[in-house]
Design an enzyme around this catalytic site. Structure first.
Site, PDB file in Angstrom:
ATOM      1  N   TRP A   1     -77.919 -49.603-115.443  1.00  0.00           N
ATOM      2  CA  TRP A   1     -77.157 -50.811-115.752  1.00  0.00           C
ATOM      3  C   TRP A   1     -75.665 -50.586-115.584  1.00  0.00           C
ATOM      4  O   TRP A   1     -74.934 -51.497-115.144  1.00  0.00           O
ATOM      5  CB  TRP A   1     -77.521 -51.321-117.149  1.00  0.00           C
TER       6      TRP A   1
ATOM      7  N   ASP B   1     -71.040 -53.056-122.721  1.00  0.00           N
ATOM      8  CA  ASP B   1     -72.318 -53.764-122.627  1.00  0.00           C
ATOM      9  C   ASP B   1     -73.223 -53.166-123.689  1.00  0.00           C
ATOM     10  O   ASP B   1     -73.702 -52.047-123.551  1.00  0.00           O
ATOM     11  CB  ASP B   1     -72.906 -53.578-121.224  1.00  0.00           C
TER      12      ASP B   1
ATOM     13  N   LYS C   1     -83.018 -58.359-127.086  1.00  0.00           N
ATOM     14  CA  LYS C   1     -83.452 -57.039-127.555  1.00  0.00           C
ATOM     15  C   LYS C   1     -83.503 -57.013-129.089  1.00  0.00           C
ATOM     16  O   LYS C   1     -84.546 -56.814-129.687  1.00  0.00           O
ATOM     17  CB  LYS C   1     -82.483 -55.959-127.073  1.00  0.00           C
TER      18      LYS C   1
END
Length: 362
Positions: free
Chosen positions: A101, A173, A197
């Site tokens: 990511w 992030d 999440k």
């Protein structure tokens, strides 16, 4: 019968949050219709919107210097939107590389302007088993920001000490470990996290942004992509994902009733110690590749002796009522995601299964 959900995302939600939604689904507070049918400009939804912001502010201890934003497009959109807002010609941003990511975020930034890798922990096989050390950083003191990915779902690594970046704004992030424990929000200029999440369903991204940092954003990009547009309109410039924000409200209320982030951290550390303790005890059968000081409390990655045993483990776990344990497609192996909604009892069930599986197949 509900299963034990170890999916990496969208992940399981706390049962009380779902039960509350079930009770209110058809008739929200006597209004005669569902919250998802209400206007985002109406007083019924506005109360939910403001309560969600209030709960986030309370639980995270967000200072007056920062503001909550509800955005769409997930973290992947922010990979591009962040440099669109802050990278001007002749300027550069630093990226700390810890997995897939962070690589994607860096690649998007390169399409917009200048970006550089200030540190990386990638291995010769292109995998990651730790986060970079401070002494490995090569930071640009003139960078417009330093970007990191706080937790890495694919390889199971996590920052446990925030990097020192001087006066450069720090951007994170936090999609896969947002609100797993208390965090000093003042250390960050910009935090963003997909809700799916730890906080709610897919469809909404929550950002916590420093107001003076947002004010630096470019004004020569379309209004819809400017963070200042959403900040000035309290995330109501266009129709927000109202149902997703409502469900985040339910999860935040559950977290507050549980005792807040201090209690969530205690619960999450207990789960991690249970699982990693089992992996270490049975290291002759299970292999946990991540270095101990970089192990993620949210995504534990491990391997069995053969890929065939990995598959057999996943199939047997599914028959036992545990789902979502198959590793990411590029990494293989097993991945147990231990987000906030996963209980310590859920992990005890998993480790008992692991012990029995190793006994039968070791």
């Amino acid at each position: 019968m509900r299963v034990i959900n170890f999916n990496a995302g969208p992940a399981g939600l706390p049962l009380p949050a779902l039960e509350r939604a079930k009770e209110e689904l058809l008739d929200f507070k006597g209004s005669g219709m569902s919250i998802m049918e209400h206007s985002h400009r109406g007083k019924q939804y506005d109360a939910v919107h403001e309560e969600t912001i209030s709960l986030l502010t309370e639980l995270l201890g967000i200072p007056d210097t920062h503001q909550v934003l509800f955005l769409t497009g997930g973290a992947s959109q922010q990979f591009a939107q962040l440099p669109m807002n802050f990278l001007r010609p002749g300027e550069s941003a630093d990226y700390l590389m810890t997995g897939v990511w962070s690589e994607k975020a860096y690649d998007e930034a390169k399409l917009v302007g200048q970006a550089r890798i200030a540190a990386t922990a990638v291995q010769p096989d292109k995998k990651y088993v730790r986060v970079p050390r401070q002494d490995e950083f090569q930071l640009d003191p003139k960078a417009v920001y330093v970007h990191l990915t706080s937790n890495n779902t694919i390889y199971g690594t996590q920052w446990h000490t925030w990097p020192e970046v001087g006066d450069v704004p720090l951007v994170a992030d936090m999609s896969s470990d947002f609100m797993w424990k208390p965090v000093d929000v003042s250390r960050f200029a910009f935090i963003y996290a997909g809700a799916q999440k730890n906080l709610g369903p897919s469809g909404v991204l929550i950002a916590v942004v420093r107001k003076d940092f947002i004010a630096r954003g470019r004004q020569d990009i379309p209004k819809i992509f400017r963070y200042s547009t959403h900040a000035d309109s309290n995330s109501l410039y266009n129709t927000p994902p109202t149902l997703a924000i409502y469900l985040c409200r339910n999860v935040l209320s559950w977290a507050k009733e549980l005792g807040g982030l201090t209690q969530l951290e205690k619960r999450n550390r207990e789960k991690g110690e249970l699982l990693y303790g089992t992996l270490d005890k049975l290291s002759g059968f299970y292999r946990a590749p991540v270095e101990k000081d970089s192990r993620s409390y949210m995504n534990a990655v491990f391997y069995l002796p053969t890929p065939e045993l990995d598959d057999a483990f996943v199939a047997a776990a599914t028959r036992s009522g545990m789902v979502g344990l198959k590793g990411y497609r590029s990494a293989g192996g097993i991945r147990a995601s231990l987000y906030n909604a996963v209980s310590p009892d859920d992990v005890r069930t998993l480790v008992s299964f692991m012990e029995e599986f190793a006994r039968k197949n070791g």
